[in-house]
Motif scaffolding. Structure first.
Motif, short mmCIF file in Angstrom:
data_model
loop_
_atom_site.label_atom_id
_atom_site.label_comp_id
_atom_site.label_asym_id
_atom_site.label_seq_id
_atom_site.Cartn_x
_atom_site.Cartn_y
_atom_site.Cartn_z
N UNK A 98 0.82 -1.20 0.00
CA UNK A 98 0.00 0.00 0.00
C UNK A 98 0.86 1.26 0.00
N UNK A 99 0.26 2.35 -0.44
CA UNK A 99 0.88 3.66 -0.38
C UNK A 99 -0.17 4.66 0.09
N UNK A 100 0.26 5.65 0.87
CA UNK A 100 -0.66 6.66 1.39
C UNK A 100 -0.28 8.04 0.86
N UNK A 101 -1.27 8.78 0.37
CA UNK A 101 -1.07 10.14 -0.13
C UNK A 101 -2.08 11.04 0.58
N UNK A 102 -1.59 12.16 1.12
CA UNK A 102 -2.53 12.98 1.87
C UNK A 102 -2.11 14.41 2.06
N UNK A 103 -2.86 15.10 2.91
CA UNK A 103 -2.64 16.51 3.17
C UNK A 103 -2.97 16.80 4.63
N UNK A 104 -2.25 17.75 5.21
CA UNK A 104 -2.55 18.22 6.56
C UNK A 104 -2.76 19.73 6.50
N UNK A 105 -3.84 20.19 7.10
CA UNK A 105 -4.20 21.61 7.09
C UNK A 105 -4.26 22.12 8.52
N UNK A 106 -3.41 23.10 8.84
CA UNK A 106 -3.44 23.71 10.16
C UNK A 106 -4.62 24.67 10.23
N UNK A 121 -5.83 14.19 6.27
CA UNK A 121 -6.55 13.17 5.51
C UNK A 121 -5.58 12.50 4.53
N UNK A 122 -5.60 11.17 4.51
CA UNK A 122 -4.78 10.41 3.57
C UNK A 122 -5.64 9.38 2.85
N UNK A 123 -5.33 9.16 1.59
CA UNK A 123 -5.94 8.10 0.80
C UNK A 123 -4.98 6.93 0.74
N UNK A 124 -5.50 5.72 0.94
CA UNK A 124 -4.68 4.51 0.91
C UNK A 124 -5.00 3.73 -0.35
N UNK A 125 -3.97 3.38 -1.12
CA UNK A 125 -4.17 2.65 -2.37
C UNK A 125 -3.21 1.46 -2.44
N UNK A 126 -3.64 0.39 -3.09
CA UNK A 126 -2.74 -0.73 -3.33
C UNK A 126 -1.67 -0.30 -4.32
N UNK A 127 -0.48 -0.85 -4.19
CA UNK A 127 0.64 -0.46 -5.05
C UNK A 127 0.64 -1.19 -6.39
N UNK A 128 0.05 -2.39 -6.44
CA UNK A 128 0.10 -3.16 -7.69
C UNK A 128 -1.02 -2.81 -8.66
N UNK A 129 -2.11 -2.23 -8.13
CA UNK A 129 -3.22 -1.87 -9.02
C UNK A 129 -4.08 -0.81 -8.36
N UNK A 130 -4.34 0.28 -9.10
CA UNK A 130 -5.19 1.34 -8.58
C UNK A 130 -6.64 1.04 -8.92
N UNK A 131 -7.52 1.15 -7.92
CA UNK A 131 -8.94 0.93 -8.13
C UNK A 131 -9.72 1.82 -7.18
N UNK A 132 -10.71 2.54 -7.72
CA UNK A 132 -11.55 3.40 -6.90
C UNK A 132 -12.26 2.60 -5.81
#
Length: 245
Positions: A98-106, A121-132
Motif C-alpha cells: 500500500x501507499x498513502x497520499x494525503x494533506x494536513x491543514x493547520x 486526511x490520507x488516501x490509501x491505495x494498493x501499489x500493484x493496481x489502482x482501483x476506486x
C-alpha cells in the motif's frame, strides 16, 4: 507488579513538543521545506507455540510544506514478516502492498487552553493496481498544547478505513518532556477500537536527540496491553529547505 508498573506509567501520562513520534503533529513543516522521516519498527507477537515477527525496512514518510498552513504527505510502508512454529521458520514474506497520499491543514494556533489544531486526511491505495473501489483512508484531528517551556501534550483522534472497507477509530496521546534543546523524552498511549471491542492498546516510551537543527533521531519502546506483543523502533527525521540559496 506488571499491573502496578502500567498504572504508574498511565498516571504519569495523564498528568505530564512532539518530534517524530507516532502522534501526528498539529503544525506542518514550513513552506518550501521537505521533511523526510525514515522509520524502522520491529515487533514480536507470541501465541502459544507460534511467534510472529515484523520489521519495517524502513517506512518512509515525506512531508512538504506548500504554504504556511498546508502540508502534502506521501507514506510508503515496506514490511518484512516472519512466522515461527515451535521455533521453526514457516513463512518469510516481504510486503509493499500500500501507499498513502494525503494533506494536513493547520486550522488555528493555540490560544490559552484551546489547542493548536490541524486536520489530516490520507488516501490509501494498493501499489500493484489502482482501483476506486479499493481505496482506504485515514482522517484525524491533530491537537497540541504547550503546557510549559519543557512539557507539551499532543493528541490525535480519528478513523482509519482499510482497502477492504473495514473501519476502526483511534486515538493517540503523547506527552513530551524537553529538558534542553538537544534531548527529549516521551510517554505515549495509542488505541484502535470499534464499537464492539478494542483492536489494540499500546503503551510506549522513548527518547530523542537533535543531532543538529535539521536532523533528529528518536528511539521508542512499546508494549501491547491487549496481546502478548512488544515493539521497538527508531525514526530519523531530516528537514530540507528547498529554497535555501
Amino acid at each position: 507488579m506488571h499491573k502496578l508498573t502500567y498504572l504508574v506509567l498511565i498516571i504519569l501520562l495523564i498528568n505530564i513538543k512532539i518530534v517524530a513520534q507516532t502522534v501526528e503533529p498539529s503544525t506542518g513543516v514550513e513552506k518550501n521545506n521537505i521533511q523526510l522521516e525514515f522509520e524502522t519498527l520491529f515487533s514480536i507477537e507470541k501465541k502459544e507455540s507460534q511467534k510472529n515477527t515484523s520489521w519495517s525496512l524502513p517506512n518512509i514518510l515525506v512531508r512538504y510544506g506548500i504554504s504556511k498552513n498546508i502540508e502534502l504527505q506521501l507514506h510508503t510502508p515496506f514490511t518484512k514478516e516472519r512466522c515461527f512454529e515451535n521455533n521453526l521458520l514457516t513463512s518469510n514474506v516481504f510486503k509493499f502492498d500500500e501507499v498513502e497520499i494525503g494533506v494536513s491543514l493547520n486550522l488555528w494556533k493555540q490560544h490559552k487552553i484551546l489547542p493548536e489544531t490541524a486536520i489530516m486526511a490520507r488516501v490509501i491505495s494498493k501499489t500493484n493496481r489502482f482501483s476506486i473501489n479499493k481505496l482506504g483512508n485515514i482522517i484525524s484531528l491533530n491537537f497540541s498544547n504547550i503546557i510549559s517551556k519543557k512539557i507539551s501534550l499532543g493528541y490525535n483522534i480519528g478513523t482509519s478505513t482499510n482497502i477492504n472497507k473495514e473501519t476502526t477509530g483511534f486515538y493517540i496521546l503523547n506527552v513530551t518532556y524537553e529538558p534542553n534543546s538537544n534531548w527529549h523524552y516521551f510517554l505515549e498511549n495509542s488505541r484502535n477500537f470499534t464499537f464492539e471491542n478494542t483492536e489494540s492498546n499500546c503503551l510506549g516510551t522513548g527518547f530523542g536527540h537533535n543531532l543538529n537543527s535539521n536532523i533528529t533521531i528518536d528511539f521508542s519502546f512499546s508494549k501491547s496491553l491487549k496481546n502478548n506483543m512488544f515493539y521497538t523502533g527508531a525514526i530519523l527525521s531530516w528537514a530540507i529547505n528547498t529554497k535555501k540559496s
